[in-house]
Design an enzyme around this catalytic site. Structure first.
Site, PDB file in Angstrom:
ATOM      1  N   ASN A  12     -28.168   4.715  -0.190  1.00 12.43           N
ATOM      2  CA  ASN A  12     -29.260   5.618  -0.570  1.00 12.43           C
ATOM      3  C   ASN A  12     -29.679   5.230  -1.986  1.00 12.43           C
ATOM      4  O   ASN A  12     -29.009   5.566  -2.948  1.00 12.43           O
ATOM      5  CB  ASN A  12     -28.750   7.070  -0.508  1.00 12.43           C
ATOM      6  CG  ASN A  12     -29.768   8.061  -1.049  1.00 12.43           C
ATOM      7  OD1 ASN A  12     -30.938   7.717  -1.242  1.00 12.43           O
ATOM      8  ND2 ASN A  12     -29.324   9.284  -1.286  1.00 12.43           N
ATOM      9  N   LYS A  14     -32.136   6.185  -3.685  1.00 11.51           N
ATOM     10  CA  LYS A  14     -32.774   7.279  -4.441  1.00 11.51           C
ATOM     11  C   LYS A  14     -34.032   6.761  -5.147  1.00 11.51           C
ATOM     12  O   LYS A  14     -34.725   5.903  -4.613  1.00 11.51           O
ATOM     13  CB  LYS A  14     -31.768   7.920  -5.402  1.00 11.51           C
ATOM     14  CG  LYS A  14     -30.472   8.339  -4.683  1.00 11.51           C
ATOM     15  CD  LYS A  14     -29.568   9.214  -5.496  1.00 11.51           C
ATOM     16  CE  LYS A  14     -28.331   9.571  -4.692  1.00 11.51           C
ATOM     17  NZ  LYS A  14     -27.414  10.479  -5.372  1.00 11.51           N
ATOM     18  N   HIS A  98     -30.881  15.992   1.760  1.00  8.47           N
ATOM     19  CA  HIS A  98     -29.978  15.571   0.691  1.00  8.47           C
ATOM     20  C   HIS A  98     -29.860  16.699  -0.331  1.00  8.47           C
ATOM     21  O   HIS A  98     -30.826  17.421  -0.577  1.00  8.47           O
ATOM     22  CB  HIS A  98     -30.510  14.291   0.021  1.00  8.47           C
ATOM     23  CG  HIS A  98     -29.510  13.691  -0.903  1.00  8.47           C
ATOM     24  ND1 HIS A  98     -29.317  14.160  -2.181  1.00  8.47           N
ATOM     25  CD2 HIS A  98     -28.620  12.682  -0.730  1.00  8.47           C
ATOM     26  CE1 HIS A  98     -28.350  13.460  -2.759  1.00  8.47           C
ATOM     27  NE2 HIS A  98     -27.909  12.554  -1.893  1.00  8.47           N
ATOM     28  N   GLU A 100     -29.947  16.747  -3.392  1.00  9.66           N
ATOM     29  CA  GLU A 100     -30.943  16.698  -4.476  1.00  9.66           C
ATOM     30  C   GLU A 100     -32.270  17.304  -4.013  1.00  9.66           C
ATOM     31  O   GLU A 100     -32.953  17.983  -4.782  1.00  9.66           O
ATOM     32  CB  GLU A 100     -31.108  15.246  -4.959  1.00  9.66           C
ATOM     33  CG  GLU A 100     -29.912  14.811  -5.794  1.00  9.66           C
ATOM     34  CD  GLU A 100     -29.564  13.334  -5.698  1.00  9.66           C
ATOM     35  OE1 GLU A 100     -30.399  12.538  -5.247  1.00  9.66           O
ATOM     36  OE2 GLU A 100     -28.423  12.985  -6.087  1.00  9.66           O
ATOM     37  N   GLU A 170     -21.399  15.427   1.952  1.00 11.28           N
ATOM     38  CA  GLU A 170     -21.449  15.032   0.550  1.00 11.28           C
ATOM     39  C   GLU A 170     -21.111  16.231  -0.339  1.00 11.28           C
ATOM     40  O   GLU A 170     -21.993  17.064  -0.616  1.00 11.28           O
ATOM     41  CB  GLU A 170     -22.848  14.513   0.186  1.00 11.28           C
ATOM     42  CG  GLU A 170     -23.262  13.315   1.007  1.00 11.28           C
ATOM     43  CD  GLU A 170     -24.313  12.472   0.278  1.00 11.28           C
ATOM     44  OE1 GLU A 170     -24.082  11.266   0.133  1.00 11.28           O
ATOM     45  OE2 GLU A 170     -25.341  13.021  -0.139  1.00 11.28           O
ATOM     46  N   GLY A 176     -22.425  11.298  -7.789  1.00 10.98           N
ATOM     47  CA  GLY A 176     -22.817  10.655  -9.035  1.00 10.98           C
ATOM     48  C   GLY A 176     -21.952  11.032 -10.229  1.00 10.98           C
ATOM     49  O   GLY A 176     -22.290  10.740 -11.369  1.00 10.98           O
ATOM     50  N   SER A 216     -19.815   9.357  -4.712  1.00 14.87           N
ATOM     51  CA  SER A 216     -19.010   8.439  -5.521  1.00 14.87           C
ATOM     52  C   SER A 216     -18.135   7.496  -4.686  1.00 14.87           C
ATOM     53  O   SER A 216     -17.010   7.181  -5.078  1.00 14.87           O
ATOM     54  CB  SER A 216     -18.161   9.200  -6.539  1.00 14.87           C
ATOM     55  OG  SER A 216     -19.004   9.915  -7.423  1.00 14.87           O
TER      56      SER A 216
HETATM   57  P1  PGA Z   1     -23.291   8.678  -5.244  1.00 15.47           P
HETATM   58  O1  PGA Z   1     -24.458   9.357  -4.379  1.00 15.47           O
HETATM   59  O2  PGA Z   1     -22.643   7.640  -4.371  1.00 15.47           O
HETATM   60  O3  PGA Z   1     -23.992   8.087  -6.432  1.00 15.47           O
HETATM   61  O4  PGA Z   1     -22.339   9.764  -5.610  1.00 15.47           O
HETATM   62  C1  PGA Z   1     -24.282   9.621  -3.017  1.00 15.47           C
HETATM   63  C2  PGA Z   1     -25.495  10.344  -2.481  1.00 15.47           C
HETATM   64  O5  PGA Z   1     -26.026  11.208  -3.194  1.00 15.47           O
HETATM   65  O6  PGA Z   1     -25.972  10.063  -1.359  1.00 15.47           O
END
Ligand code: PGA
Length: 254
Positions: A12, A14, A98, A100, A170, A176, A216
């Protein structure tokens, strides 16, 4: 690694990568991962790079995903992207809900469910994200939150559609942040999700649905996470932005 379900690992990206940067990354991945057949590989660039990336992955084992999609097919929806537009670029997967987007765009479970139906209507596969915040986990509400999100976001899907749906667990507190859920925490949540799918659909459906872990994921923890019984892949953010780290996650998962 011998798994009941074929692993699916998706990057992803983003809101990262210009077209030139996206092409750089995808060329590197093609070189590094060309021979991989054991895992379904997916990259999810921003919309602006889909056209060029779709050409670059045409003759490869990399499949294309989008990071969002409109619930509508066409019309006056400024800023939105419809299924038919994604299909022009051979997109196969669409990330929905997601955390976010749930947080910054106020996307609700009901909206995610409508989008999921639109994704299936276009014969694409949704990757539906769920996960609890730190406050919810600490308050002992992890299962309740996941159940609400899953019942809401999967509302109206048929059994056939559910089998073609991917769930991404997640934990929001680990996205992140460099913090990862322990493998035991990941397995516990995944087993809970699968049991719930059994109740909502049936056991056969639950056994077939692939549940990705995300938050992560990196080369150093991929192997242990992927070895868990109910972990069927990964949705990778930060570590999918560089050829080396994404390729190593995949190699370590095989
Ligand atoms: P990350 O993000 O691997 O940077 O933690 C995962 C995601 O939000 O899909």
């Amino acid at each position: 690694m011998n798994k009941e379900r074929k692993l699916i690992i998706a990057g992803n990206w983003k809101m990262n990568k210009t077209v030139a940067e996206a092409l750089d990354l995808v060329r590197g991945l093609k070189l590094d991962l060309g021979g991989v057949k054991e895992v379904d590989l997916v990259v999810c660039p921003p919309f602006t790079a889909l056209c060029e990336v779709s050409k670059a992955v045409l003759d490869s084992n990399l499949r294309l995903g989008a990071q969002n999609m409109s619930e509508h097919n066409v019309g006056a929806y400024t800023g939105e992207i419809a299924a038919v537009m994604l299909k022009e670029f051979s997109v196969r997967y669409v990330i929905l809900g997601h955390s976010e987007r749930r947080q910054y765009q106020m996307e609700s479970d009901a909206l995610v469910a409508r989008k999921a139906l639109a994704v299936h209507a276009a014969s694409l596969k949704p990757i539906i994200c769920v996960g609890e915040t730190l406050a919810q986990r600490e308050a002992g509400q992890m299962q309740k939150v996941l159940e609400t999100q899953l019942r809401g976001s999967l509302a109206g899907l048929s059994k056939e559609q559910m089998v073609e749906t991917i769930i991404a667990y997640e934990p929001v507190w680990a996205i992140g942040t460099g913090k990862t859920a322990t493998t035991a925490q990941a397995q516990e949540a995944h087993a809970f999700i699968r049991a719930l799918l059994g109740k909502m659909f049936d056991e056969t459906v639950a056994r077939r649905v692939r549940i990705q872990y995300g938050s992560s994921v990196k080369p150093s923890n991929a192997r242990e996470l992927m070895s868990q019984l109910d972990v069927d892949g990964a949705l990778v953010g930060g570590a999918s932005l560089e050829t080396r780290s994404f390729a190593d996650i995949i190699k370590n998962s095989i």
